[in-house]
Structures are given as structure tokens and as C-alpha cells.
Design an enzyme around this catalytic site. Structure first.
Site, short mmCIF file in Angstrom:
data_model
loop_
_atom_site.label_atom_id
_atom_site.label_comp_id
_atom_site.label_asym_id
_atom_site.label_seq_id
_atom_site.Cartn_x
_atom_site.Cartn_y
_atom_site.Cartn_z
N HIS A 1 -10.99 -1.55 11.81
CA HIS A 1 -9.79 -2.48 11.26
C HIS A 1 -9.75 -3.44 12.48
O HIS A 1 -8.76 -3.30 13.27
CB HIS A 1 -8.58 -1.34 11.26
CG HIS A 1 -7.35 -2.05 10.61
ND1 HIS A 1 -6.28 -1.61 10.67
CD2 HIS A 1 -7.48 -3.19 9.65
CE1 HIS A 1 -5.48 -2.44 9.87
NE2 HIS A 1 -5.94 -3.61 9.34
N ARG B 1 0.91 -1.15 -0.01
CA ARG B 1 -0.05 0.00 0.01
C ARG B 1 1.03 1.48 -0.02
O ARG B 1 2.23 1.23 0.61
CB ARG B 1 -0.72 -0.17 1.22
CG ARG B 1 -1.83 -0.81 1.34
CD ARG B 1 -3.19 -0.66 2.38
NE ARG B 1 -2.28 -1.22 3.79
CZ ARG B 1 -1.73 -0.25 4.57
NH1 ARG B 1 -1.97 0.99 4.48
NH2 ARG B 1 -1.39 -0.65 5.66
N CYS C 1 1.44 -7.27 14.58
CA CYS C 1 0.99 -7.67 15.98
C CYS C 1 0.18 -8.95 16.20
O CYS C 1 -0.42 -9.26 17.20
CB CYS C 1 0.15 -6.47 16.70
SG CYS C 1 1.21 -4.96 16.95
N TYR D 1 -1.06 -3.85 -7.06
CA TYR D 1 -0.94 -4.37 -5.72
C TYR D 1 -2.36 -4.32 -5.08
O TYR D 1 -2.99 -3.57 -4.77
CB TYR D 1 0.17 -3.62 -5.07
CG TYR D 1 -0.12 -3.96 -3.46
CD1 TYR D 1 0.62 -5.37 -3.22
CD2 TYR D 1 -0.59 -3.46 -2.47
CE1 TYR D 1 0.40 -5.84 -1.94
CE2 TYR D 1 -0.56 -3.99 -1.27
CZ TYR D 1 -0.23 -5.23 -1.07
OH TYR D 1 -0.35 -5.85 0.24
N SER E 1 -0.33 -3.25 12.36
CA SER E 1 0.17 -4.51 11.41
C SER E 1 1.41 -5.00 12.36
O SER E 1 1.89 -4.17 13.03
CB SER E 1 0.89 -3.81 10.06
OG SER E 1 1.58 -3.00 10.23
N ASP F 1 -9.79 -8.87 9.58
CA ASP F 1 -9.33 -7.68 9.16
C ASP F 1 -10.20 -6.40 9.41
O ASP F 1 -9.76 -5.49 9.70
CB ASP F 1 -8.29 -7.70 7.69
CG ASP F 1 -7.85 -6.74 7.40
OD1 ASP F 1 -6.83 -6.22 8.29
OD2 ASP F 1 -7.87 -5.85 6.31
N LYS G 1 -9.63 -1.94 1.91
CA LYS G 1 -9.19 -0.86 2.52
C LYS G 1 -10.04 0.47 2.16
O LYS G 1 -10.37 1.43 2.86
CB LYS G 1 -7.58 -0.58 2.95
CG LYS G 1 -7.02 -1.86 3.14
CD LYS G 1 -7.19 -2.02 4.47
CE LYS G 1 -6.04 -3.03 4.95
NZ LYS G 1 -6.57 -3.52 6.46
N ARG H 1 1.81 -12.20 -0.22
CA ARG H 1 0.44 -12.27 0.13
C ARG H 1 -0.04 -13.50 -0.20
O ARG H 1 0.14 -14.31 -1.31
CB ARG H 1 -0.57 -11.18 -0.26
CG ARG H 1 -0.08 -9.81 0.35
CD ARG H 1 -0.43 -9.58 1.78
NE ARG H 1 -0.10 -8.44 2.17
CZ ARG H 1 -0.81 -7.61 3.19
NH1 ARG H 1 -1.82 -8.04 3.70
NH2 ARG H 1 -0.28 -6.60 3.76
C1 OXD Z 1 -2.83 -4.09 6.27
C2 OXD Z 1 -3.53 -5.16 5.52
O1 OXD Z 1 -2.17 -3.49 5.58
O2 OXD Z 1 -4.53 -5.72 6.03
O3 OXD Z 1 -3.59 -3.81 7.14
O4 OXD Z 1 -3.14 -5.64 4.47
MN MN Z 2 -5.32 -4.88 7.69
#
Ligand code: OXD
Ligand code: MN
Length: 591
Positions: free
Chosen positions: A230, A73, A254, A201, A252, A281, A210, A374
Site C-alpha cells: 500500500h 470500504r 496522512c 462503493y 489514510s 496508492d 484493494k 471521491r
Molecule cells: C484507501 C484508499 O482507503 O486508497 O486506502 O481508498
Molecule cells: Mn489506499
């Protein structure tokens, strides 16, 4: 329009405008059928956009490699294009809508020449449920079509549910030349529109995720009185068969996906405890007819980080990727046409290509998979997917959990005094950088509610919205907690075992919700008595260590105040008075 799958006038008008703008050679109305998807997968393989993997070992799976400059991102090029700059707030990049449309339309003009426009109708949330919101994404990427087919409920049933309504989210994606200098991910909350150019991406181009389900949806939630967060959602089933649902927000790195799919420690498994994953997510949450907070995962799949996922850290995630999955930027094993990534197991393939598609020597010290590689896997593959996953009503949330990575300050778990104090706890959420990531160890980054890159409006207004939601929920509001799995000793070793053993903390949280566990009142909120956290069966861990990670060090918290004040100063008079009060209370409690 020819072969149109809908007669909805607002849809047809908008698509016609975008056809004139982008000038595709062909138009394909995506209907969601397996036959059409299979045709696209075959075409993707013929152009090299996709590689079909070993059908016996990984049935229905594909590999996709992105451009080398397009692997994550791009927060620096992500804009909220609200009419007024102050509505985007200090945590977002802002562009005036007229300027942004001008810039983006100039980039998109003729961008589909020689290409096909795919028209993707999709639903976030089960089609027809009170949570569901519909979107249409236009794209020139087969990868996007087949990924959206996994990540969302996609297909012509969406047009039926939408009817003639104008209430849908517009999304335009143009790959263009994947030029970093012209890459923009723009959101127009007042027009329910998202435009993404020059990227391929996932996080930038799967517009349901998102862009829609967090940035646009947070605006919708504010307007319509609900919340887009989130957060993972999980259900903890006890031996009597009663399931308690919690939603949890973490920045992220965690362990959000790991917690969402946690396997209970043996002691708990034997007794009959189970964890069910509703989402890993995103959570959309609204007040139900019973006055409680109900949550739904608007997605239909997992877009998970591959490296680090293995049979120990998260077997459920790994199993989820064994069929009908798209892998992006991982290692291709040339001997058996399967995939690999760092720490999947101890046997990197000898004859392989790395994520760049180059021959890879696993002994030369270079990474084979990109650190942000991913998997895009269907939720239905997950062995612990909740039976309520498709429930139109969602699941009732008993607890909201915030968390971050803090070596010292935050205890293993604490509970807020009430909802408003919980909003304060979420607003001061922070995580520390690790030695592995950068030179600067222990730098605290504030990431309120883990929404820093995803809140589509002014963060001060967002906190005010949380406080309003608390008023609506009254005494039916979920209890709010903060956890920290990452306390270390003076040598930097993690003190808490983490992973499946985090269930021991969830167990205390559930007991607090039921009113069956006691707690000590501290300056920051309610902290467990060490004896109330079950540590039976844990090797190399004792009550004294548990007590040490439950400690609230007043000196460290006093030092924390300065960081909170500095952060809060950014929000000026949009900072809710309630949060200033909560900060004052904390200061007084620490005296
Ligand atoms: C993030 C994802 O970047 O879930 O939070 O991909
Ligand atoms: Mn996320």
C-alpha cells in the site's frame, strides 16, 4: 458462448457457471472500445446512475451518487476465506470457504435477473509486462465498468495476453439491493477469487484495486517471491537530470496522494528539481535482473478523496480531475453543472445539490460533499505523471519510507540501521487520532506498513516475507526510513510546514541513499544533523525548531515499548524472531 471475446476454456467455464447462478437478461462482453464505453455512459445517464457534467468546463466528466448506506470500504464485512483460519491471522475477519461460497451464492442466485452482466477483462500493470496480472470482473453496474476503464488497463487485449492460461483472478460483483446486512467483500486466496455483494462503493466493487492488487496480490507475492504494498511511488529528479525513486506507505489521512504529486518549494524548483508521480496508492515490487528492487504501479488511475483537494494542497490532483473523470458523492452546482467539495475553494455554490442529491444550503453548516467523496481520474491527466509510468520493467527503488501521524514520539525523519531493522520500523507503524476525528485525541492505532486492512494473510507471515525479501536483495536492498510530518508544539500546532516542503526531507533521504549525507546514531536509528536539512526560504521556521522535531525522547520511546509489546502479543509464535530481536535491541538502546 455467444459473441465471446475469448476461447480460453477456464474463462468460458467460469463465466458460464456465473451466468447460470446470476441469471442475467443480457450479457455484454466489454472490449474496452471508446464506442462501447460511450454507449454505456449514455445508458447510465438515461437511468440516472450517472449525470453528465458541463462539457466545456469538465469535458468527459460524470457525477455518480451512491446509496446513502454505501459510502466507504466496509472492513467489518471484508473477509479472507482461506482454508485455515490461522492463515488469515488476527488482523483479518475470516470465514471458512465452503460457508462463504454457500452464503454468497445464495445472495447472488438470480441477482442479475432483469439486468445485464458486464464481463470486464482487465490488467493490473502494463499488459504483457513481467509485473502484469490479469483479472475478469463480472458486474451488473455501469459505474463499475466505466470506473474500471479508468483505474485499470481494460479491454480485449487482455484476452490476447492471457491466451489459454488459467492464471487469472476471478471477480464477481452483484449490486443486489445494496443491503448493508447482506454486504460481503470476500477473498478466496486459494482460488484467486473475489466476490463482492450488496455494495456499489468503489473500494468494495472496483475489484482490481484493494481486493486484487493488495489482498489477493499479497498472497501471490508471498507465494511467488515479490511484494504487493500500500505505497505511493515517486521519482525525484535532481538538476543534473538524475531521478531517484522512492516508495512510501502511510495510513489514510496522512497525505499520500499529496506526497506522490508534490510540487517542490520555489528554491528547489529554481534549481531544477522535479517530482514525478508513478503511483499514489499501490506498489508491486520485485527483484530485477540487476538484483535491485523494482516497482510498478498496477493501477491506471487515481481514486482520490475529493474534500481537501485544492489548488494549494495538491494542484496536480485537482488538474487531473478536469477531464474524463467520475466524481462520486460530491456537490452538484446546478447553475453550471459542475462539481464542488469542501475546501475546493472559498465559494460554495449557492444553487446546488448535496451528495445525497438533495437541495443544499451552503450556509446551514451541513457538509455538501461526503467526507469520503471521491474522484476517479485517469493517471495520464496528471501533469507530473512519470515518463516511466507504463514502463514494463517498473522503476528501481532506492528508498522505502514509512510514515504516520505522531504528535510527539517519532522524529521528522530517521533511517533504519539495515533492512531487518526497517521491517521492524514498518511493523510498529502507528498513527494518532486527531481532535477533529473523534473525542479521544492521541489514541495510537497500529497500522503496520499501512497494510492493516489490506494484507490478505497472517501479518506475522507477511513480516517474515519482508525479511525473506531482504535476504534476496542483500546489499542492493533499498534503504528504509520513517517520516513524521505531524510533530506539534504543546498547543497542538504543527511544527513542520509539510506539503511541498516535505521535499526537503526527501532530499536528505536521497543523499543518504547516495552516501553523501551524514547522520547521528540514536537509540531508534540514524537521525539527520539539523544542519543537513535545507530550511532556506522557510518563513517562521528556524534551526532550533528543526532540532526539536528531530529529537528522540527516550522517555516517550520507553512508553512506546509497552504499546509495541501489546500489539506484537497478538501474533503469537508467528511473530518473526528477528522482530523480537529488534525490539530487544531498542529496549537495550533506551536503557
Ligand atoms: C484507501 C484508499 O482507503 O486508497 O486506502 O481508498
Ligand atoms: Mn489506499
Amino acid at each position: 458462448m455467444k459473441n465471446a471475446l475469448t476461447t480460453n476454456p477456464s474463462v468460458l467455464k467460469w463465466i458460464q457457471e456465473k451466468v447460470e447462478l446470476t441469471q442475467p437478461d443480457q450479457i455484454m462482453w466489454i472490449d474496452g472500445s471508446e464506442e462501447q464505453l460511450e454507449q454505456l455512459r449514455a445508458e447510465g445517464c438515461s437511468t440516472g446512475e450517472l449525470t453528465k457534467l458541463n462539457e466545456e468546463k469538465l469535458p468527459g466528466c460524470y457525477l455518480h451518487l451512491s446509496a446513502l448506506n454505501d459510502v466507504a470500504r466496509v472492513e467489518g464485512r471484508t473477509f479472507i476465506c482461506s482454508e485455515k483460519e490461522e492463515d488469515a491471522g488476527p488482523t483479518n475477519h475470516w470465514m471458512a470457504p465452503a460457508e462463504a461460497y454457500d452464503l454468497l451464492y445464495n445472495i447472488a442466485r438470480g441477482a442479475y435477473k432483469g439486468r445485464t452482466m458486464y464481463i470486464i477483462p482487465y490488467s493490473m500493470g502494463p499488459v504483457g509486462s513481467p509485473f502484469a496480472k490479469y483479472g475478469i470482473e463480472l458486474t451488473d453496474s455501469i459505474y463499475v465498468v466505466i470506473s474500471m476503464a479508468i483505474m485499470t488497463r481494460m479491454g480485449k487485449q487482455v484476452y490476447e495476453a492471457l491466451g489459454d492460461s488459467n492464471d487469472w483472478i476471478r471477480g464477481l460483483h452483484c449490486k443486489c439491493d445494496i443491503d448493508e446486512e447482506k454486504r460481503y467483500i470476500c477473498h478466496f486466496p486459494q482460488d484467486n477469487t473475489i466476490i463482492s455483494v450488496n455494495s456499489g462503493y468503489g473500494g468494495n466493487v472496483l475489484l482490481g484495486k484493494k481486493c486484487f492488487a493488495l489482498r489477493i496480490a499479497s498472497n501471490l507475492g508471498r507465494k511467488e517471491g515479490w511484494m504487493a504494498e500500500h505505497m505511493l511511488i515517486l521519482g525525484l529528479e535532481d538538476p543534473e537530470g538524475k531521478t531517484t525513486y522512492v516508495a512510501a506507505a502511510f495510513p489514510s489521512a496522512c497525505g499520500k496522494t499529496n506526497l506522490a504529486m508534490l510540487i517542490p518549494p520555489e528554491l528547489y524548483r529554481e534549481k531544477g528539481y522535479k517530482v514525478w508521480c508513478v503511483g499514489d496508492d499501490i506498489a508491486w515490487m520485485r527483484v530485477g535482473e540487476d538484483g535491485r528492487l523494482w516497482a510498478c504501479n498496477p493501477e491506471n488511475g487515481f481514486f482520490g478523496v475529493a474534500p481537501g483537494t485544492n489548488m494549494k494542497s495538491n494542484p496536480n490532483a485537482l488538474i487531473s480531475t478536469q477531464k474524463n473523470t467520475i466524481f462520486t458523492n460530491v456537490v452538484l452546482n446546478l447553475d453550471d453543472n459542475t462539481v464542488w467539495w469542501e475546501s475546493m475553494d472559498k465559494n460554495p455554490p449557492k444553487n446546488a445539490n448535496n451528495w445525497k442529491g438533495e437541495k443544499w444550503d451552503c450556509t446551514d453548516g451541513s457538509k455538501g460533499a461526503h467526507p469520503n467523496s471521491r474522484f476517479t481520474a485517469p493517471a495520464e491527466n496528471c501533469p507530473c505523471i512519470s515518463s516511466e509510468f507504463d514502463s514494463p520493467a517498473g522503476v528501481p527503488i532506492s528508498a522505502i519510507i514509512f510514515g504516520g501521524r505522531r504528535a510527539k514520539t517519532a522524529p521528522l525523519v530517521y533511517q533504519s540501521r539495515d533492512w531487518d531493522h526497517g521491517v521492524f520500523v514498518g511493523s510498529i507503524m502507528a498513527s494518532e487520532t486527531t481532535a477533529a476525528a473523534t473525542g479521544a485525541v492521541g489514541v495510537v492505532r497500529r497500522d503496520p506498513m499501512a497494510m492493516l486492512p489490506f494484507c490478505g494473510y497472517h501479518m506475522g507471515d507477511y513480516w517474515a516475507h519482508w525479511i525473506e525479501m531482504g535476504k534476496k536483495l542483500g546489499d542492493k536492498a533499498p534503504k528504509i526510513f520513517n517520516v513524521n510530518w505531524f510533530r506539534t508544539d504543546d498547543e497542538g500546532h504543527f511544527l513542520w510546514p509539510g506539503f511541498g516542503d516535505n521535499l526537503r526531507v526527501l532530499d536528505w533521504i536521497v543523499k543518504r541513499c547516495e552516501g553523501t549525507a551524514d547522520a547521528q546514531t540514536t537509540a531508534i536509528g540514524y537521525v539527520p544533523y539539523a544542519e543537513d536539512i535545507n530550511i532556506d526560504g522557510l518563513d517562521d521556521f528556524d534551526l532550533a525548531t528543526l532540532k526539536s522535531i528531530l529529537e528522540v525522547d527516550k522517555e516517550l520511546w520507553s512508553a512506546e515499548i509497552a504499546g509495541i509489546e501489546e500489539f506484537y502479543a497478538k501474533f503469537g509464535d508467528k511473530l518473526p524472531a528477528k522482530l523480537v530481536e529488534e525490539l530487544d535491541t531498542l529496549k537495550n538502546n533506551l536503557k
